[in-house]
Design an enzyme around this catalytic site. Structure first.
Site, PDB file in Angstrom:
ATOM      1  CE  LYS A 140      -5.753  -1.017  -0.875  1.00 23.09           C
ATOM      2  NZ  LYS A 140      -4.603  -0.257  -0.355  1.00 23.09           N
TER       3      LYS A 140
ATOM      4  CE  LYS B 257      -4.155   7.032   9.141  1.00 20.67           C
ATOM      5  NZ  LYS B 257      -3.338   6.602  10.278  1.00 20.67           N
TER       6      LYS B 257
ATOM      7  CD  GLU C 251      -3.512  -1.712   3.071  1.00 25.17           C
ATOM      8  OE1 GLU C 251      -3.611  -0.879   3.986  1.00 25.17           O
ATOM      9  OE2 GLU C 251      -3.862  -1.482   1.903  1.00 25.17           O
ATOM     10  CG  ASP C 252      -1.798   2.615   6.468  1.00 23.55           C
ATOM     11  OD1 ASP C 252      -2.131   2.191   5.342  1.00 23.55           O
ATOM     12  OD2 ASP C 252      -2.050   3.764   6.872  1.00 23.55           O
TER      13      ASP C 252
ATOM     14  CG  ASP D 261      -1.680   1.218   1.456  1.00 26.13           C
ATOM     15  OD1 ASP D 261      -2.374   1.620   0.499  1.00 26.13           O
ATOM     16  OD2 ASP D 261      -1.622   1.812   2.545  1.00 26.13           O
ATOM     17  CG  LEU D 262       1.733   5.615  -2.022  1.00 19.50           C
ATOM     18  CD1 LEU D 262       3.213   5.317  -2.199  1.00 19.50           C
ATOM     19  CD2 LEU D 262       1.197   6.315  -3.277  1.00 19.50           C
ATOM     20  CG  ASP D 263      -1.828   7.527   0.551  1.00 18.03           C
ATOM     21  OD1 ASP D 263      -1.266   8.616   0.471  1.00 18.03           O
ATOM     22  OD2 ASP D 263      -2.508   7.033  -0.370  1.00 18.03           O
TER      23      ASP D 263
ATOM     24  CB  THR E  86       0.122  11.101   1.415  1.00 17.40           C
ATOM     25  OG1 THR E  86      -0.098   9.705   1.463  1.00 17.40           O
ATOM     26  CG2 THR E  86       1.225  11.425   0.450  1.00 17.40           C
TER      27      THR E  86
ATOM     28  CB  SER F  29      -2.052   2.813  -3.786  1.00 19.02           C
ATOM     29  OG  SER F  29      -2.633   4.030  -3.367  1.00 19.02           O
ATOM     30  CB  ALA F  30      -7.470   3.231  -2.477  1.00 19.20           C
TER      31      ALA F  30
HETATM   32  C1  G6P Z   1      -5.524   6.055  -0.017  1.00 17.74           C
HETATM   33  C2  G6P Z   1      -5.621   6.886   1.267  1.00 17.74           C
HETATM   34  C3  G6P Z   1      -7.002   7.469   1.401  1.00 17.74           C
HETATM   35  C4  G6P Z   1      -7.421   8.202   0.122  1.00 17.74           C
HETATM   36  C5  G6P Z   1      -7.368   7.259  -1.061  1.00 17.74           C
HETATM   37  C6  G6P Z   1      -7.759   7.928  -2.369  1.00 17.74           C
HETATM   38  O1  G6P Z   1      -6.179   4.863   0.197  1.00 17.74           O
HETATM   39  O2  G6P Z   1      -5.312   6.109   2.404  1.00 17.74           O
HETATM   40  O3  G6P Z   1      -7.017   8.341   2.511  1.00 17.74           O
HETATM   41  O4  G6P Z   1      -8.712   8.742   0.257  1.00 17.74           O
HETATM   42  O5  G6P Z   1      -6.060   6.732  -1.164  1.00 17.74           O
HETATM   43  O6  G6P Z   1      -6.781   8.862  -2.720  1.00 17.74           O
HETATM   44  P1  G6P Z   1      -6.892   9.880  -3.937  1.00 17.74           P
HETATM   45  O7  G6P Z   1      -5.476  10.407  -4.079  1.00 17.74           O
HETATM   46  O8  G6P Z   1      -7.316   9.107  -5.137  1.00 17.74           O
HETATM   47  O9  G6P Z   1      -7.864  10.935  -3.565  1.00 17.74           O
HETATM   48 MG    MG Z   2      -2.698   3.177   3.595  1.00 15.08          MG
END
Ligand code: G6P
Ligand code: MG
Length: 215
Positions: free
Chosen positions: A145, A45, A169-170, A9-11, A17, A114-115
């Site tokens: 997710k 999150k 994953e966090d 996962d990224l964030d 971020t 990542s989402a």
């Molecule tokens: C990640 C973050 C979320 C965020 C989502 C969508 O999963 O943890 O907090 O809402 O990405 O991000 P975006 O950059 O597409 O708005």
């Molecule tokens: Mg995350």
């Protein structure tokens, strides 16, 4: 297990971020007269942009039309992308770059799962693109997710069976997504919150190849 791929996962795992997401949701909430706290931010999150907006509106007991929601989500994203456009390589979380390198050196494949629809920009600004064999983000998936789609697409792109993949994953929704996809999952954060994960560490600075192989 025989680990052949790691999907990250990224964030909250590779970069922090969450603070930029919070600042931009907070600004939007202020404009709407909604009291949005750091505690509320935990609920966003791992959740998609539109679902995040719906949670913010729920907190403020407000309802909006589809068209209004699109406009609000776009406005939030403009502030957010303005902030991430200034990100630097030193914003990568401690140990993340080093662990990605160790994984690559061990001959294990890597993917991003990542989402976020802004994942490409973040990886580019922080210089992390070369560390990934495949990138799957919010632009490539139809379901969010805890649906496993994002991780299954990552495994497919790497041509590795889910049973040989480990996800990092966090978010609770992310841990559930990995398990639903038949993968092992390492939680990044608190063991109390991520209690379904196979192993929990506080950050990638606490990871090494031995821990990976002991799963
Ligand atoms: C990640 C973050 C979320 C965020 C989502 C969508 O999963 O943890 O907090 O809402 O990405 O991000 P975006 O950059 O597409 O708005
Ligand atoms: Mg995350």
């Amino acid at each position: 297990m025989n680990v052949k791929a790691c999907i990250f996962d990224l964030d909250g795992v590779i970069v922090d971020t969450a603070v930029y997401h919070f600042k931009s949701w907070k600004r939007l909430a202020d404009e709407l007269g909604i009291n949005f706290t750091l505690h509320d931010n935990e609920r966003l999150k791992g959740v998609s942009r539109m679902r995040s907006l719906e949670i913010v509106l729920e907190i403020g007991h407000q309802t909006k039309t589809e068209a209004e929601k699109q406009e609000l989500a776009t406005r939030k994203n403009e502030w957010y992308t303005e902030m991430i456009s200034k990100m630097k390589p030193d914003e990568v979380l401690p140990g993340a770059r080093e662990f990605l390198q160790q994984v690559k050196n061990a001959g294990i494949k890597t993917a991003l799962g990542s989402a976020s629809k802004n994942a490409g920009t973040i990886l580019e600004k922080t210089g992390l693109i070369p560390f990934f064999d495949a990138i799957v983000d919010g632009n490539h998936v139809a379901t969010a997710k805890p649906d496993p789609e994002v991780f299954l697409k990552g495994a497919e792109a790497l041509k590795i069976e889910p049973a040989n993949c480990v996800v990092f994953e966090d978010a609770i929704a992310g841990v559930e997504a990995a398990l639903a996809g038949g993968m092992k999952v390492i939680g990044i954060g608190s063991g109390e919150i991520l209690n379904k994960a196979d192993l929990v560490v506080s950050g990638l600075d606490k990871m090494n190849i031995d821990k990976l192989n002991s799963l």
